[in-house]
Design a protein around this motif. Structure first.
Motif, PDB file in Angstrom:
ATOM      1  N   PRO A 223     -73.675  10.512 -66.955  1.00  0.00           N
ATOM      2  CA  PRO A 223     -73.806  10.625 -65.494  1.00  0.00           C
ATOM      3  C   PRO A 223     -73.655  12.084 -65.065  1.00  0.00           C
ATOM      4  O   PRO A 223     -72.912  12.836 -65.688  1.00  0.00           O
ATOM      5  CB  PRO A 223     -72.643   9.777 -64.970  1.00  0.00           C
ATOM      6  N   PRO A 224     -74.360  12.507 -64.020  1.00  0.00           N
ATOM      7  CA  PRO A 224     -74.349  13.918 -63.649  1.00  0.00           C
ATOM      8  C   PRO A 224     -73.071  14.380 -62.973  1.00  0.00           C
ATOM      9  O   PRO A 224     -72.789  15.566 -62.964  1.00  0.00           O
ATOM     10  CB  PRO A 224     -75.539  14.020 -62.685  1.00  0.00           C
ATOM     11  N   LEU A 225     -72.300  13.471 -62.387  1.00  0.00           N
ATOM     12  CA  LEU A 225     -71.112  13.882 -61.650  1.00  0.00           C
ATOM     13  C   LEU A 225     -69.955  12.970 -61.990  1.00  0.00           C
ATOM     14  O   LEU A 225     -70.055  11.748 -61.867  1.00  0.00           O
ATOM     15  CB  LEU A 225     -71.380  13.851 -60.140  1.00  0.00           C
ATOM     16  N   LEU A 226     -68.859  13.542 -62.458  1.00  0.00           N
ATOM     17  CA  LEU A 226     -67.698  12.748 -62.810  1.00  0.00           C
ATOM     18  C   LEU A 226     -67.059  12.195 -61.535  1.00  0.00           C
ATOM     19  O   LEU A 226     -66.809  12.933 -60.583  1.00  0.00           O
ATOM     20  CB  LEU A 226     -66.700  13.615 -63.573  1.00  0.00           C
ATOM     21  N   PRO A 227     -66.780  10.895 -61.484  1.00  0.00           N
ATOM     22  CA  PRO A 227     -66.337  10.271 -60.228  1.00  0.00           C
ATOM     23  C   PRO A 227     -65.027  10.828 -59.697  1.00  0.00           C
ATOM     24  O   PRO A 227     -64.830  10.866 -58.483  1.00  0.00           O
ATOM     25  CB  PRO A 227     -66.209   8.792 -60.591  1.00  0.00           C
ATOM     26  N   GLN A 228     -64.123  11.268 -60.569  1.00  0.00           N
ATOM     27  CA  GLN A 228     -62.857  11.799 -60.071  1.00  0.00           C
ATOM     28  C   GLN A 228     -63.052  13.119 -59.315  1.00  0.00           C
ATOM     29  O   GLN A 228     -62.338  13.414 -58.352  1.00  0.00           O
ATOM     30  CB  GLN A 228     -61.837  11.964 -61.206  1.00  0.00           C
ATOM     31  N   TYR A 229     -64.024  13.914 -59.738  1.00  0.00           N
ATOM     32  CA  TYR A 229     -64.327  15.151 -59.022  1.00  0.00           C
ATOM     33  C   TYR A 229     -64.894  14.835 -57.633  1.00  0.00           C
ATOM     34  O   TYR A 229     -64.527  15.471 -56.642  1.00  0.00           O
ATOM     35  CB  TYR A 229     -65.330  15.994 -59.804  1.00  0.00           C
ATOM     36  N   ARG A 230     -65.796  13.889 -57.585  1.00  0.00           N
ATOM     37  CA  ARG A 230     -66.387  13.518 -56.301  1.00  0.00           C
ATOM     38  C   ARG A 230     -65.322  12.952 -55.356  1.00  0.00           C
ATOM     39  O   ARG A 230     -65.299  13.278 -54.159  1.00  0.00           O
ATOM     40  CB  ARG A 230     -67.506  12.482 -56.500  1.00  0.00           C
ATOM     41  N   ALA A 231     -64.428  12.110 -55.888  1.00  0.00           N
ATOM     42  CA  ALA A 231     -63.401  11.498 -55.049  1.00  0.00           C
ATOM     43  C   ALA A 231     -62.480  12.554 -54.446  1.00  0.00           C
ATOM     44  O   ALA A 231     -62.159  12.515 -53.251  1.00  0.00           O
ATOM     45  CB  ALA A 231     -62.597  10.486 -55.864  1.00  0.00           C
ATOM     46  N   LEU A 232     -62.035  13.521 -55.259  1.00  0.00           N
ATOM     47  CA  LEU A 232     -61.159  14.563 -54.740  1.00  0.00           C
ATOM     48  C   LEU A 232     -61.903  15.456 -53.751  1.00  0.00           C
ATOM     49  O   LEU A 232     -61.346  15.859 -52.722  1.00  0.00           O
ATOM     50  CB  LEU A 232     -60.588  15.398 -55.889  1.00  0.00           C
ATOM     51  N   ALA A 233     -63.166  15.744 -54.037  1.00  0.00           N
ATOM     52  CA  ALA A 233     -63.951  16.575 -53.128  1.00  0.00           C
ATOM     53  C   ALA A 233     -64.076  15.920 -51.756  1.00  0.00           C
ATOM     54  O   ALA A 233     -63.957  16.586 -50.720  1.00  0.00           O
ATOM     55  CB  ALA A 233     -65.334  16.833 -53.716  1.00  0.00           C
ATOM     56  N   HIS A 234     -64.280  14.615 -51.720  1.00  0.00           N
ATOM     57  CA  HIS A 234     -64.393  13.917 -50.443  1.00  0.00           C
ATOM     58  C   HIS A 234     -63.061  13.926 -49.684  1.00  0.00           C
ATOM     59  O   HIS A 234     -63.042  14.035 -48.451  1.00  0.00           O
ATOM     60  CB  HIS A 234     -64.874  12.486 -50.669  1.00  0.00           C
ATOM     61  N   LEU A 235     -61.944  13.821 -50.402  1.00  0.00           N
ATOM     62  CA  LEU A 235     -60.637  13.869 -49.748  1.00  0.00           C
ATOM     63  C   LEU A 235     -60.384  15.250 -49.139  1.00  0.00           C
ATOM     64  O   LEU A 235     -59.789  15.365 -48.063  1.00  0.00           O
ATOM     65  CB  LEU A 235     -59.537  13.527 -50.752  1.00  0.00           C
ATOM     66  N   LEU A 236     -60.825  16.295 -49.836  1.00  0.00           N
ATOM     67  CA  LEU A 236     -60.554  17.655 -49.385  1.00  0.00           C
ATOM     68  C   LEU A 236     -61.543  18.144 -48.331  1.00  0.00           C
ATOM     69  O   LEU A 236     -61.231  19.082 -47.582  1.00  0.00           O
ATOM     70  CB  LEU A 236     -60.594  18.613 -50.579  1.00  0.00           C
ATOM     71  N   GLU A 237     -62.717  17.533 -48.259  1.00  0.00           N
ATOM     72  CA  GLU A 237     -63.777  18.069 -47.392  1.00  0.00           C
ATOM     73  C   GLU A 237     -63.336  18.300 -45.945  1.00  0.00           C
ATOM     74  O   GLU A 237     -63.660  19.353 -45.362  1.00  0.00           O
ATOM     75  CB  GLU A 237     -65.000  17.163 -47.432  1.00  0.00           C
ATOM     76  N   PRO A 238     -62.601  17.381 -45.303  1.00  0.00           N
ATOM     77  CA  PRO A 238     -62.215  17.646 -43.909  1.00  0.00           C
ATOM     78  C   PRO A 238     -61.286  18.849 -43.746  1.00  0.00           C
ATOM     79  O   PRO A 238     -61.127  19.351 -42.625  1.00  0.00           O
ATOM     80  CB  PRO A 238     -61.495  16.348 -43.495  1.00  0.00           C
ATOM     81  N   PHE A 239     -60.701  19.307 -44.837  1.00  0.00           N
ATOM     82  CA  PHE A 239     -59.729  20.400 -44.771  1.00  0.00           C
ATOM     83  C   PHE A 239     -60.252  21.691 -45.400  1.00  0.00           C
ATOM     84  O   PHE A 239     -59.504  22.644 -45.582  1.00  0.00           O
ATOM     85  CB  PHE A 239     -58.429  19.971 -45.461  1.00  0.00           C
ATOM     86  N   MET A 240     -61.541  21.716 -45.729  1.00  0.00           N
ATOM     87  CA  MET A 240     -62.111  22.913 -46.327  1.00  0.00           C
ATOM     88  C   MET A 240     -62.403  23.954 -45.257  1.00  0.00           C
ATOM     89  O   MET A 240     -62.727  23.617 -44.114  1.00  0.00           O
ATOM     90  CB  MET A 240     -63.377  22.569 -47.115  1.00  0.00           C
ATOM     91  N   TYR A 241     -62.290  25.213 -45.622  1.00  0.00           N
ATOM     92  CA  TYR A 241     -62.503  26.285 -44.663  1.00  0.00           C
ATOM     93  C   TYR A 241     -63.992  26.500 -44.402  1.00  0.00           C
ATOM     94  O   TYR A 241     -64.838  26.093 -45.187  1.00  0.00           O
ATOM     95  CB  TYR A 241     -61.852  27.583 -45.143  1.00  0.00           C
ATOM     96  N   GLU A 242     -64.278  27.147 -43.297  1.00  0.00           N
ATOM     97  CA  GLU A 242     -65.647  27.488 -42.947  1.00  0.00           C
ATOM     98  C   GLU A 242     -65.882  28.960 -43.263  1.00  0.00           C
ATOM     99  O   GLU A 242     -65.124  29.833 -42.834  1.00  0.00           O
ATOM    100  CB  GLU A 242     -65.910  27.222 -41.468  1.00  0.00           C
TER     101      GLU A 242
END
Length: 264
Positions: A223-242
């Protein structure tokens, strides 16, 4: 810095930027200057340190520090500025010593740092943003290997504040970011993958390990994307800087999309 020096080969850091703006061999006089600059802080607002393995080409070991005084005046364009530090290692260091030792060293490096966010990742390493002239050549492989990082510490430290930068092999969280994400138990419930380990650190901080080894995440494989990376990325997205400084182009959307590449 001393912890990093003890972990790398002797004289692996061979060059530094002198007070006159030259790049000089890092001898005893150079170390004296570096220590005075970092500890005595003669500058009113900031302290910039760049230590390199080789003065003429990109080497494997680098120490970069962008320090700001806590009482320095803030302006509207840098209200989210903070201190930042980067420690670089060649891939051979990871292969020789193994990921467990590198993880232990990362914890030791961060023990006394009052971080809100930090990480360890496979990366293209080119200090002080000197990769910018070859950005088109670098962006092509980055679009395929999503686990490879490309950073510019000076620009990031100006805007990251207490926000996140993304999901990485080792992701360090401190306050207030950890609290905003639901503390340790909240993250434990949301990152219930067999590859993921959560290690609580002193001072209400947390290390999230997304696997035994860092991953390049090759989108050409399955698979092209490991699910644990995607899950953490989605959790962090609202708190990522612009991004506001534009080191990909004047179009900030390019940088925004790249930082959120694991959220797609």
């Amino acid at each position: 810095m001393d912890t990093y020096r003890r972990a790398i080969p002797p004289r692996a850091l061979g060059w530094y930027g002198s007070p006159e703006g030259d790049t000089l061999p890092l001898d005893d006089k150079g170390w004296e200057h570096i220590r005075s600059k970092m500890l005595d802080r003669p500058s009113a607002n900031a302290c910039n340190i760049d230590l390199e393995e080789d003065a003429s080409e990109v080497g494997g070991y680098h120490f970069e520090y962008r320090g700001r005084r806590l009482d320095a005046p803030l302006f509207s364009h840098d209200e989210d500025a903070t201190s930042g530090v980067a420690f670089s290692f060649p891939t051979e260091y990871l292969l020789e010593h193994g990921p467990a030792q590198l993880r232990a060293l990362a914890i030791e490096l961060g023990r006394e740092l009052p971080f809100s966010f930090g990480y360890a990742s496979l990366a293209f390493v080119c200090p002080r943003g000197l990769w910018y002239g070859a950005r088109q050549e670098l962006l092509a492989p980055l679009s395929r290997y999503l686990g490879l990082d490309l950073y510019y510490l000076e620009d990031t430290s100006r805007v990251i504040g207490t926000h996140a930068r993304g999901a990485y092999w080792l992701t360090f969280l401190g306050q207030p970011l950890l609290g905003q994400l639901g503390q340790v138990q909240g993250l434990r419930d949301k990152l219930a993958f067999p590859e993921v380990t959560l290690q609580e650190l002193e001072g209400e901080r947390l290390l999230i390990s997304l696997g035994d080894w860092p991953e390049v995440i090759d989108t050409a494989s399955a698979p092209p994307l490991l699910p644990q990376y995607r899950a953490l990325a989605h959790l962090l997205e609202p708190f990522m800087y612009e991004e506001r400084t534009g080191w990909f182009s004047e179009d900030k959307d390019n940088m925004r999309r790249w930082l959120r590449r694991l959220c797609q």
